[in-house]
Write a protein that holds these residues in place. Structure first.
Motif, PDB file in Angstrom:
ATOM      1  N   GLU A   1       0.824  -1.216   0.000  1.00 56.90           N
ATOM      2  CA  GLU A   1       0.000   0.000   0.000  1.00 56.90           C
ATOM      3  C   GLU A   1       0.854   1.260   0.000  1.00 56.90           C
TER       4      GLU A   1
ATOM      5  N   ILE B   1       3.310   1.875  -3.078  1.00 55.23           N
ATOM      6  CA  ILE B   1       2.632   2.490  -4.215  1.00 55.23           C
ATOM      7  C   ILE B   1       2.197   3.919  -3.892  1.00 55.23           C
TER       8      ILE B   1
ATOM      9  N   LEU C   1       3.599   6.975  -6.123  1.00 51.78           N
ATOM     10  CA  LEU C   1       2.678   7.121  -7.250  1.00 51.78           C
ATOM     11  C   LEU C   1       2.773   8.491  -7.929  1.00 51.78           C
TER      12      LEU C   1
ATOM     13  N   SER D   1      -6.085  -6.886  -6.204  1.00 52.89           N
ATOM     14  CA  SER D   1      -5.102  -5.836  -5.932  1.00 52.89           C
ATOM     15  C   SER D   1      -3.788  -6.111  -6.640  1.00 52.89           C
TER      16      SER D   1
ATOM     17  N   SER E   1      -2.587  -3.614  -9.761  1.00 58.74           N
ATOM     18  CA  SER E   1      -1.391  -2.796  -9.534  1.00 58.74           C
ATOM     19  C   SER E   1      -0.263  -3.191 -10.470  1.00 58.74           C
TER      20      SER E   1
ATOM     21  N   TYR F   1      -5.243   1.763 -11.083  1.00 56.63           N
ATOM     22  CA  TYR F   1      -4.855   2.117  -9.715  1.00 56.63           C
ATOM     23  C   TYR F   1      -6.076   2.363  -8.830  1.00 56.63           C
TER      24      TYR F   1
ATOM     25  N   PHE G   1      -7.102  -0.952  -7.827  1.00 56.43           N
ATOM     26  CA  PHE G   1      -6.184  -1.381  -6.776  1.00 56.43           C
ATOM     27  C   PHE G   1      -6.656  -0.861  -5.410  1.00 56.43           C
TER      28      PHE G   1
ATOM     29  N   ALA H   1       3.842  -3.995  -5.898  1.00 53.15           N
ATOM     30  CA  ALA H   1       2.735  -4.839  -6.370  1.00 53.15           C
ATOM     31  C   ALA H   1       3.030  -6.311  -6.108  1.00 53.15           C
TER      32      ALA H   1
END
Length: 386
Positions: free
Chosen positions: A220, A223, A227, A281, A285, A301, A304, A366
């Motif tokens: 989590e 990313i 991001l 997920s 991702s 995303y 995700f 991921a």
């Protein structure tokens, strides 16, 4: 009667602020890289230290409250958060940032953990709804934080994000000086004897939940932190305001999805639901990291975020399998090590991006979801073992 008079409302601003602080490293990372001429690897140390500080903050929270009391701990956290965030905004060099990110993570994890402990202990018959509302404000802060950060960065520069958060922390500190805080009594000391009892009664379940939460938060935050920067690198037409808005969208999907999957868990076995969510997920991702189109990447995303939304509360719900007197300690250890997962999930992304580019680097967080697919099928059996 005293329990019925307890109101969690004074804690809502603290939770909202804490959610905003949790998410701030991601939106400002690109600005820090530009200002201080950092490599991706050097920049990756900042969120690593932020989450490492959070790990220690949660690990030692009960002992700090035991020594200084709830009110003093709260006031210290708010004041230290204001100072750390303000000094990050004023920092003139990279090495000044390192201890400040650690301090910000340390106090912020205590800020969002301590209200949960207070409400759990003082909430009375309505404890379930009070805790839900409490963390709804935290989710709201995490969702709105990137939106506000994107606007401030584009118009005033990244220090405005830090100063805004610091001023909010200072305002809540001043307000809290005139507000009473329930003192938590009879806190069970975290020691080897207590941990030994937990391992003897629910060792398999504890380790599965510990690993599950560790890899969940690692993916989590790996990313979330990177991001905005990865989108700016991959898509030349992207801007920080739009990238931050997408990050907010992911967290909005997480917030909304928790209500949906909380309802679904009443009708579907939790271990099956967790496996399905981890699979969604992982697939979304990984595909988002590789797809060449910006629109497809953004939609993936968001998927995700929706898939990840149900994993956190469902993992936590399995702690009901611990002996009642050990639930608090067991959950505290699990959440503390999940912060360590955030550190180890985000740091390697910068190193990989430096060497092979962001598309491939974003596959690293991921890929951590593969471990959830290996863990979740064993949860049901472990929960039934006493």
């Amino acid at each position: 009667m005293a329990e019925q008079k307890f109101s969690a409302a004074p804690l809502y601003p603290v939770m909202f602020l804490s959610g905003m602080i949790l998410i701030f490293p991601g939106p400002i990372l690109d600005s820090l890289i530009t200002k201080f001429s950092l490599t991706q690897e050097m920049a990756g140390r900042l969120p690593f230290l932020f989450f490492a500080g959070g790990f220690l903050g949660q690990l030692f929270l009960s002992e700090i409250v035991r020594m200084f009391g709830t009110r003093k701990t709260f006031l210290f956290d708010l004041l230290a958060a204001a100072l750390a965030l303000g000094l990050i905004g004023f920092s003139r060099g990279y090495y000044q940032l390192l201890p400040l990110f650690f301090l910000a993570g340390f106090v912020n994890n205590m800020l969002f953990t301590l209200p949960g402990v207070i409400v759990t202990r003082e909430g009375g018959k309505q404890v379930g709804s009070k805790v839900t509302y409490l963390y709804a404000f935290f989710s709201l802060g995490v969702t709105l934080g990137p939106i506000l950060a994107g606007v401030l960065i584009r118009r005033f520069g990244y220090p405005a994000v830090l100063f805004q958060l610091a001023l909010c922390a200072a305002a809540i500190f001043c307000w809290s000086l005139f507000k009473p805080a329930p003192e938590i009594r009879e806190i069970e000391k975290m020691n080897f004897a207590g941990i030994s009892r937990l391992l003897k009664s629910s060792g398999a379940l504890f380790f599965l939940l510990l690993l599950g939460q560790f890899f969940y938060v690692a993916a989590e935050q790996g990313i979330s932190v990177w991001l905005p920067k990865s989108l700016l690198e991959r898509f030349p037409a992207e801007n920080i305001e739009h990238a931050s808005l997408l990050l907010a969208g992911i967290w909005a999907a997480m917030s909304a999805g928790r209500f949906l999957f909380g309802w679904m868990s009443k009708h579907i076995d939790r271990s099956i639901l967790l496996f399905a969510l981890a699979l969604v997920s992982l697939g979304s991702s990984a595909a988002a990291a590789l797809i060449p189109g910006r629109t497809g990447c953004e939609l993936l995303y968001l998927a995700f975020g929706l898939g990840m939304s149900g994993i956190y509360p469902l993992i936590v719900s399995y702690t009901e399998g611990f002996p009642p007197r050990l639930v608090s300690m067991g959950l505290g250890l699990i959440l503390a090590f999940s912060s360590l997962g955030g550190a180890l999930g985000s740091y390697p992304v910068g190193i990989l991006a430096e060497k092979i580019g962001f598309s491939q680097a974003m596959l690293y967080p991921a890929s951590l979801l593969i471990f959830l697919l290996l863990i979740f099928p064993f949860l049901k059996k472990a929960a039934l073992q006493k």
